[in-house]
Design a protein around this motif. Structure first.
Motif, short mmCIF file in Angstrom:
data_model
loop_
_atom_site.label_atom_id
_atom_site.label_comp_id
_atom_site.label_asym_id
_atom_site.label_seq_id
_atom_site.Cartn_x
_atom_site.Cartn_y
_atom_site.Cartn_z
N CYS A 39 0.78 -1.19 -0.02
CA CYS A 39 0.08 0.09 0.05
C CYS A 39 0.90 1.30 -0.07
CB CYS A 39 -0.75 -0.12 1.17
SG CYS A 39 -2.01 1.38 1.52
N SER A 45 -4.16 7.06 1.92
CA SER A 45 -4.11 5.94 1.30
C SER A 45 -4.64 4.87 2.47
CB SER A 45 -3.09 5.43 0.45
OG SER A 45 -2.64 6.17 -0.61
N ALA A 48 -8.27 5.10 3.52
CA ALA A 48 -9.03 4.77 2.70
C ALA A 48 -9.11 3.30 2.58
CB ALA A 48 -8.86 5.24 1.29
N TRP A 49 -8.08 2.59 3.00
CA TRP A 49 -7.91 1.07 2.86
C TRP A 49 -8.69 0.45 4.03
CZ3 TRP A 49 -4.48 -1.90 5.99
CH2 TRP A 49 -4.59 -3.17 5.90
N GLU A 51 -10.56 2.00 6.24
CA GLU A 51 -12.16 2.22 6.11
C GLU A 51 -12.92 1.03 5.27
OE1 GLU A 51 -12.54 6.49 5.34
OE2 GLU A 51 -12.37 6.74 7.29
N GLU A 52 -12.23 1.12 3.88
CA GLU A 52 -12.90 -0.23 3.12
C GLU A 52 -13.01 -1.52 3.57
OE1 GLU A 52 -14.56 -2.07 0.03
OE2 GLU A 52 -14.80 0.08 0.69
N GLU A 53 -11.92 -1.66 4.34
CA GLU A 53 -11.68 -3.22 5.07
C GLU A 53 -12.65 -3.25 6.19
OE1 GLU A 53 -9.63 -6.25 4.06
OE2 GLU A 53 -9.76 -4.73 2.14
N ARG A 55 -15.75 -1.70 6.01
CA ARG A 55 -16.92 -1.79 5.60
C ARG A 55 -17.04 -3.31 5.25
NH1 ARG A 55 -19.08 -2.95 1.22
NH2 ARG A 55 -16.97 -3.03 0.01
N ARG A 56 -16.00 -3.96 4.60
CA ARG A 56 -16.19 -5.33 4.03
C ARG A 56 -16.23 -6.18 5.40
NH1 ARG A 56 -14.39 -7.35 -0.11
NH2 ARG A 56 -13.17 -9.00 0.80
#
Length: 177
Positions: A39, A45, A48-49, A51-53, A55-56
């Motif tokens: 990353c 970055s 964002a990474w 926060e996306e993880e 959410r998943r």
């Protein structure tokens, strides 16, 4: 109108506990260490990474073990952020719910939705009760897939931790600075 959340205090030489926990847990697992090495190590970055993880994870989608460990830790550890005496009073119909922080109000709503009888010694039992419920929610993807007040509360807690992370300090530490 809810009371304001208490500020995060410095922890272990870091700006706060969420930043320290993110660094320690994410670098303790090989899978997340490798993902972080690939990353771009700037604050935006990394944020964002993660926060996306998150959410998943909440959506019960596969995530790296280090991510799961961090988010399980955050979801089950609201005791530092909750005044359990105010939660207990609100659950027992005493006091005004408006004096609760938003996290405490979400806790009251989640515990009311469970529909269980309150423990007789709620000040010591409620934090343990939440930890048990949140642990089951965090560890079992089938529970995370089902909409529930407990899931809403866990998401609220995870979001509050994500908001508290000092992303610039975390990025510097991940770069070895």
């Amino acid at each position: 109108m809810h009371s304001q959340e208490p500020p995060w205090l410095p922890y272990q030489g870091w700006p706060n506990a969420p930043t320290w926990e993110a660094y320690c847990i994410l670098t303790s697992y090989e899978d997340t260490r490798l993902l972080l090495e690939g990353c771009k190590a700037d604050a935006d970055s990394i944020r964002a990474w993660l926060e996306e993880e998150a959410r998943r994870f909440v959506a019960a989608q596969p995530v790296a073990r280090g991510i799961a460990a961090l988010l399980q830790d955050w979801a089950t550890d609201p005791a530092r952020r909750i005044d359990w005496s105010r939660v207990a009073a609100a659950l027992q119909g005493e006091g005004a719910d408006c004096s609760l922080t938003s996290l405490e109000a979400a806790t009251v709503e989640a515990l009311r939705s469970v529909g269980l009888e309150l423990p007789t010694d709620s000040l010591t039992s409620l934090p343990l009760w939440w930890e048990n419920l949140a642990s089951r929610w965090a560890e079992r993807s089938e529970l995370r897939r089902q909409p529930s007040a407990l899931g809403v509360l866990a998401q609220h807690i995870i979001d509050s931790y994500l908001q508290a992370v000092d992303w610039h300090r975390l990025a510097k530490a991940l770069r070895g600075e």
